[in-house]
Design a protein around this motif. Structure first.
Motif, PDB file in Angstrom:
ATOM      1  N   UNK A  88       0.663  -1.080   0.211  1.00 54.10           N
ATOM      2  CA  UNK A  88      -0.126   0.006   0.055  1.00 54.10           C
ATOM      3  C   UNK A  88       0.912   1.335   0.056  1.00 54.10           C
ATOM      4  N   UNK A  89       1.905   1.285   0.901  1.00 55.13           N
ATOM      5  CA  UNK A  89       2.592   2.684   1.061  1.00 55.13           C
ATOM      6  C   UNK A  89       3.914   2.424   0.270  1.00 55.13           C
ATOM      7  N   UNK A  90       4.173   2.834  -0.764  1.00 56.14           N
ATOM      8  CA  UNK A  90       5.011   3.044  -1.853  1.00 56.14           C
ATOM      9  C   UNK A  90       6.290   3.579  -1.276  1.00 56.14           C
ATOM     10  N   UNK A  91       6.259   4.698  -0.609  1.00 59.72           N
ATOM     11  CA  UNK A  91       7.541   5.294  -0.025  1.00 59.72           C
ATOM     12  C   UNK A  91       8.443   4.341   0.814  1.00 59.72           C
ATOM     13  N   UNK A  92       7.717   3.234   1.432  1.00 57.70           N
ATOM     14  CA  UNK A  92       8.408   2.444   2.236  1.00 57.70           C
ATOM     15  C   UNK A  92       9.736   1.829   1.709  1.00 57.70           C
ATOM     16  N   UNK A  93       9.755   1.850   0.286  1.00 55.72           N
ATOM     17  CA  UNK A  93      10.995   1.548  -0.308  1.00 55.72           C
ATOM     18  C   UNK A  93      12.578   2.155   0.278  1.00 55.72           C
ATOM     19  N   UNK A  94      12.182   3.202   0.812  1.00 60.19           N
ATOM     20  CA  UNK A  94      13.266   3.789   1.535  1.00 60.19           C
ATOM     21  C   UNK A  94      13.733   3.068   2.509  1.00 60.19           C
ATOM     22  N   UNK A  95      12.966   2.336   3.224  1.00 62.90           N
ATOM     23  CA  UNK A  95      13.708   1.551   4.176  1.00 62.90           C
ATOM     24  C   UNK A  95      14.063   0.093   3.936  1.00 62.90           C
ATOM     25  N   UNK A  96      14.262  -0.054   2.669  1.00 64.79           N
ATOM     26  CA  UNK A  96      14.836  -1.298   2.255  1.00 64.79           C
ATOM     27  C   UNK A  96      16.283  -1.516   2.713  1.00 64.79           C
ATOM     28  N   UNK A  97      16.689  -2.636   3.150  1.00 69.28           N
ATOM     29  CA  UNK A  97      18.067  -2.812   3.978  1.00 69.28           C
ATOM     30  C   UNK A  97      19.158  -2.154   3.012  1.00 69.28           C
ATOM     31  N   UNK A  98      19.987  -1.606   3.975  1.00 69.01           N
ATOM     32  CA  UNK A  98      21.143  -0.879   3.163  1.00 69.01           C
ATOM     33  C   UNK A  98      20.943   0.557   2.492  1.00 69.01           C
ATOM     34  N   UNK A  99      19.910   1.058   2.625  1.00 69.52           N
ATOM     35  CA  UNK A  99      19.424   2.401   2.121  1.00 69.52           C
ATOM     36  C   UNK A  99      19.703   3.515   3.152  1.00 69.52           C
ATOM     37  N   UNK A 100      20.449   4.452   2.724  1.00 65.93           N
ATOM     38  CA  UNK A 100      20.913   5.282   3.896  1.00 65.93           C
ATOM     39  C   UNK A 100      19.664   6.283   4.268  1.00 65.93           C
ATOM     40  N   UNK A 101      18.501   6.119   3.719  1.00 69.88           N
ATOM     41  CA  UNK A 101      17.295   6.934   3.807  1.00 69.88           C
ATOM     42  C   UNK A 101      16.757   6.303   5.326  1.00 69.88           C
ATOM     43  N   UNK A 102      16.878   4.840   5.300  1.00 67.32           N
ATOM     44  CA  UNK A 102      16.382   4.115   6.368  1.00 67.32           C
ATOM     45  C   UNK A 102      17.291   4.229   7.716  1.00 67.32           C
ATOM     46  N   UNK A 103      18.285   4.608   7.733  1.00 65.30           N
ATOM     47  CA  UNK A 103      19.261   4.823   9.048  1.00 65.30           C
ATOM     48  C   UNK A 103      18.454   5.835   9.666  1.00 65.30           C
ATOM     49  N   UNK A 104      19.426   5.717  11.101  1.00 63.64           N
ATOM     50  CA  UNK A 104      18.906   6.685  12.120  1.00 63.64           C
ATOM     51  C   UNK A 104      19.400   8.157  11.556  1.00 63.64           C
TER      52      UNK A 104
END
Length: 216
Positions: A88-104
């Motif tokens: 449903x929430x397409x922006x969640x690809x930002x949290x794929x393992x290894x993506x800088x966008x998903x880091x703290x």
């Protein structure tokens, strides 16, 4: 909100749950994506981060455990571990393992004595060991901060209450991409699921624990 509407809600939803005896603090999903203007998830929530960091320091000073949550999807699965939420929430690809966008986000560096909970769904409790960990350690209350107010904070709030924890939400330490959803969800959480308090209130409460040693 009009005075009439506030009065209407107060007839049914003016009760306070209060604080427990052994709280834990949760910082929900302070990920880089929400602070990067080039990311679709950008929310302009620097003030919420600054508030949460102040609450975090006060919690450590009071001996209150601090939990950080992050969203991570296993690389190569294409989001299957996120199920319908990822679908449903397409922006969640930002949290794929290894993506800088998903880091703290910069400024939030996990400490060795802080628990990190990795999740795939909105709530910090759903599909994680958080509730069991808190219960095993004898905690009876949860203080919530994080992003976003209308999403993962609200979901975590409902689940925290449902697991039997007194739940406190720190208004200034939560953020959303728009004031409307932020304010509406704070209002609703305060009405039904938690006590929504100011940063000043929670800092005073944590200071009182520090003075009495009640959090130990």
């Amino acid at each position: 909100m009009s005075d009439d509407l506030q009065a209407n809600y107060s007839k049914a939803y003016s009760n306070k749950s209060g604080y427990g005896k052994r709280p834990a603090l949760v910082l929900i999903d302070f990920a880089q994506a929400y602070f990067d203007p080039d990311n679709v998830l950008y929310a302009g929530v620097d003030d919420a981060l600054a508030s949460a960091l102040r609450v975090r320091e006060a919690a450590h000073a009071a001996g209150v455990p601090v939990i950080l949550t992050e969203v991570t999807y296993q690389k190569g699965l294409g989001g299957k571990d996120g199920g319908r939420f990822f679908e449903k929430a397409l922006p969640l690809k930002a949290f794929m393992e290894g993506e800088r966008s998903g880091g703290f986000v910069e400024g939030l560096v996990p400490r060795e004595d802080e628990l990190i909970v990795t999740k795939q769904y909105p709530s910090a409790f759903f599909g994680t060991s958080l509730a069991s960990t808190l219960t095993a350690a004898g905690h009876d209350s949860v203080i919530l901060t994080g992003l976003t107010t209308s999403g993962c904070v609200r979901a975590s709030c409902v689940d925290s209450m449902s697991h039997g924890f007194k739940t406190i939400v720190v208004a200034e330490a939560c953020g959303d991409r728009h004031a409307g959803p932020h304010d509406a969800n704070l209002f609703d959480m305060n009405a039904k699921y938690a006590d929504v308090v100011s940063e000043a209130e929670i800092l005073a409460y944590l200071a009182s624990l520090n003075d009495t040693g009640a959090a130990a």
